[in-house]
Enzyme design. Structure first.
Site, PDB file in Angstrom:
ATOM      1  N   GLY A 141      -1.994   1.393  -5.381  1.00 53.25           N
ATOM      2  CA  GLY A 141      -2.855   0.372  -5.969  1.00 53.25           C
ATOM      3  C   GLY A 141      -2.238  -0.343  -7.155  1.00 53.25           C
ATOM      4  O   GLY A 141      -1.018  -0.493  -7.273  1.00 53.25           O
ATOM      5  N   ILE A 142      -3.109  -0.762  -8.084  1.00 48.74           N
ATOM      6  CA  ILE A 142      -2.624  -1.529  -9.230  1.00 48.74           C
ATOM      7  C   ILE A 142      -1.798  -0.665 -10.172  1.00 48.74           C
ATOM      8  O   ILE A 142      -0.941  -1.177 -10.894  1.00 48.74           O
ATOM      9  CB  ILE A 142      -3.772  -2.216 -10.005  1.00 48.74           C
ATOM     10  N   GLY A 143      -2.025   0.647 -10.164  1.00 51.33           N
ATOM     11  CA  GLY A 143      -1.214   1.531 -10.993  1.00 51.33           C
ATOM     12  C   GLY A 143       0.236   1.527 -10.556  1.00 51.33           C
ATOM     13  O   GLY A 143       1.150   1.456 -11.385  1.00 51.33           O
ATOM     14  N   GLY A 189      -2.425   7.506 -12.477  1.00 55.72           N
ATOM     15  CA  GLY A 189      -2.825   7.002 -11.166  1.00 55.72           C
ATOM     16  C   GLY A 189      -1.855   5.978 -10.617  1.00 55.72           C
ATOM     17  O   GLY A 189      -2.259   4.975 -10.027  1.00 55.72           O
ATOM     18  N   ALA A 190      -0.567   6.225 -10.790  1.00 57.67           N
ATOM     19  CA  ALA A 190       0.443   5.211 -10.472  1.00 57.67           C
ATOM     20  C   ALA A 190       1.082   5.387  -9.097  1.00 57.67           C
ATOM     21  O   ALA A 190       2.070   4.732  -8.806  1.00 57.67           O
ATOM     22  CB  ALA A 190       1.535   5.217 -11.538  1.00 57.67           C
ATOM     23  N   ASN A 191       0.507   6.220  -8.242  1.00 59.75           N
ATOM     24  CA  ASN A 191       1.122   6.397  -6.926  1.00 59.75           C
ATOM     25  C   ASN A 191       0.697   5.325  -5.926  1.00 59.75           C
ATOM     26  O   ASN A 191       1.304   5.183  -4.859  1.00 59.75           O
ATOM     27  CB  ASN A 191       0.784   7.777  -6.358  1.00 59.75           C
ATOM     28  N   TYR A 201     -20.560   5.780 -11.759  1.00 62.70           N
ATOM     29  CA  TYR A 201     -19.406   4.912 -12.014  1.00 62.70           C
ATOM     30  C   TYR A 201     -19.664   4.016 -13.218  1.00 62.70           C
ATOM     31  O   TYR A 201     -18.797   3.855 -14.083  1.00 62.70           O
ATOM     32  CB  TYR A 201     -19.107   4.066 -10.780  1.00 62.70           C
ATOM     33  N   SER A 214     -14.233  -1.845 -16.197  1.00 65.60           N
ATOM     34  CA  SER A 214     -14.777  -2.683 -15.123  1.00 65.60           C
ATOM     35  C   SER A 214     -15.999  -3.429 -15.641  1.00 65.60           C
ATOM     36  O   SER A 214     -16.701  -2.945 -16.536  1.00 65.60           O
ATOM     37  CB  SER A 214     -15.178  -1.811 -13.930  1.00 65.60           C
TER      38      SER A 214
END
Length: 456
Positions: free
Chosen positions: A28-30, A24-26, A195, A161
């Site tokens: 946000g925090i990623g 998920g690095a495209n 979630y 989380s």
């Protein structure tokens, strides 16, 4: 652990020259974590579902740092065949693997009461947030173990989380039911529960994996990056709701220090992945750069073992009896289109065009127009409650500090003890968080305005 300022560079010694995968690095925090890891001299693989966005993210990193060792590999965590293909392609590359950051996540907006599914018929949040990462990690374990054996240090970082706790902020959500992992029982499903269960699964997985990795040189830790409205975690909400969360709510609450920036969340990940100080540390849960207590449910060893077993079966892993998820229920036929409905759809498309989501998308999920104000109110009230919780925590810290100071006057303190007392002083004084009334007034104003727009 250190107590880094979210806007300053990490001054602690860190590992460099490592190969690290970030899911998920495209955005946000990623993305921020991948960028910081590259800046630290590491080779980073951005594992993303969307090829265009993944390659664009690599381009941004290289534009800022032409010497960065960043590359893209396609990975869709909502499809087990994609996870297997990713692992196979990584093995064919011949690279060593020093670190794996299980960051990618999805949160379906609270007002959506309909379940959504992965290509393997898993409930979307559980399938993406837990099962996809569960299989990925297990397929790469031999690589991590080999590096751990050679160097004495390879790491897995799991982004969880505080919402894994069903009692957090008095939500009173039910516990994880292994027999109904995808929340199919009539009237039971909610996006919040989905979630919560997926983030709980992240921690149960972390603690069980810790035991299995003992003595291998591989460590695994989890963290809560904090409430970061500017990420694309809630990318499946409607356009107005995304706009409210990202730009309005974040602006209101930033001065309360309830929200975190993407930089702060990313640096927490990087610290767990590379800090020399954490070499050999495993099986811990962190929040705000410090070890934290996770829920009692997350520490249920029997539940963790059962989840591991059923996860292995759903993922058709070697050594486990295969188990297929039941097919999703057949949807009722859609109602015939009417001029009013057509107009409503056109307005929704316009809203989507006004605020484009930057993150990846599995499905497009709508929050109906008249529910916008309610959804906004829920987000805002939740945030105000968190302000109050933060204030209580700060007050408790101050009380403890007073007790320490009183003890210090009754005995001679060394120079080191004095320094520790000063460093332990909270960054934020209680008076800085006395903003409950102001925040609530601003929230009421925004919600009232939103209600008026929805009514039109």
């Amino acid at each position: 652990m250190s107590n880094m300022d979210g806007d300053s560079a990490d001054t602690e010694p860190t590992m460099t020259g490592r190969v690290i995968i970030v899911t998920g690095a495209n955005s946000g925090i990623g993305f921020e974590a991948a960028k910081y890891l590259c800046d630290g001299g590491n080779e980073v693989i951005l594992a993303c579902r969307n090829e265009e966005k993944g390659k664009a993210a690599v381009g941004k990193i290289l534009k800022a740092n032409p010497n960065a060792l960043a590359s893209f590999m396609q990975l869709d965590l909502a499809e087990l065949s994609s996870v297997r293909q990713f692992a196979e392609e990584f093995h064919q590359s011949g690279r060593k693997l020093h670190g794996l950051v299980n960051n990618a996540g999805i949160y379906l907006w609270a007002k959506d009461t309909k379940r959504h599914f992965t290509k393997d018929n898993f409930e979307l949040a559980m399938g993406t947030n837990h099962l996809g990462h569960f299989l990925l990690t297990n397929l790469l374990l031999d690589d991590l173990k080999k590096t751990g054996s050679d160097t004495g240090d390879s790491r897995i970082v799991v982004v969880s989380s505080m919402l894994h706790d069903g009692n957090f902020r008095n939500k009173n959500l039910p516990g994880l039911d292994i027999e109904d992992l995808f929340i199919g029982a009539a009237g039971k499903y909610s996006a919040n529960l989905a979630y919560k269960n997926s983030k709980l699964a992240n921690l149960l997985f972390t603690y069980e994996l810790t035991k299995k990795l003992d003595g291998t040189g591989v460590t695994v830790n989890a963290l809560c990056p904090g409430f970061i409205p500017s990420t694309d975690l809630g990318r499946h909400a409607s356009a107005p709701m995304r706009f409210f969360t990202r730009y309005v709510l974040d602006g209101i609450l930033r001065f309360t220090k309830v929200t975190r920036s993407t930089a702060q969340g990313a640096k927490a990940i990087v610290e767990l992945a590379t800090s020399e100080k954490l070499k050999g540390v495993s099986g811990k849960f962190y929040r705000d750069h410090a070890e934290a207590e996770s829920s009692a449910e997350s520490k249920n060893e029997e539940l963790a073992q059962k989840l591991w077993e059923v996860s292995g079966r759903y993922c058709h892993m070697e050594g486990y009896e295969p188990l297929d998820a039941p097919a999703p229920p057949v949807e009722e036929p859609a109602a015939a289109a009417t001029p009013a409905k057509n107009k409503e759809k056109e307005e929704e498309k316009k809203e989507e065009a006004e605020v484009k989501p930057e993150g990846e998308g599995q499905v497009e999920i709508k929050v109906e127009g008249e529910g916008q104000a309610e959804a906004a109110a829920e987000v805002a009230v939740t945030a105000v409650e968190e302000v109050k919780e933060e204030k209580k925590d700060e007050e408790k810290k101050e009380e403890k500090e007073e007790e320490k100071k009183e003890e210090g006057t009754s005995k001679a303190t060394t120079e080191e003890e004095v320094v520790n007392v000063i460093e332990a002083e909270p960054e934020t004084k209680g008076k800085d968080l006395d903003v409950d009334v102001d925040v609530e007034k601003k929230v009421e104003t925004i919600v009232a305005s939103d209600t008026a727009v929805a009514a039109q």
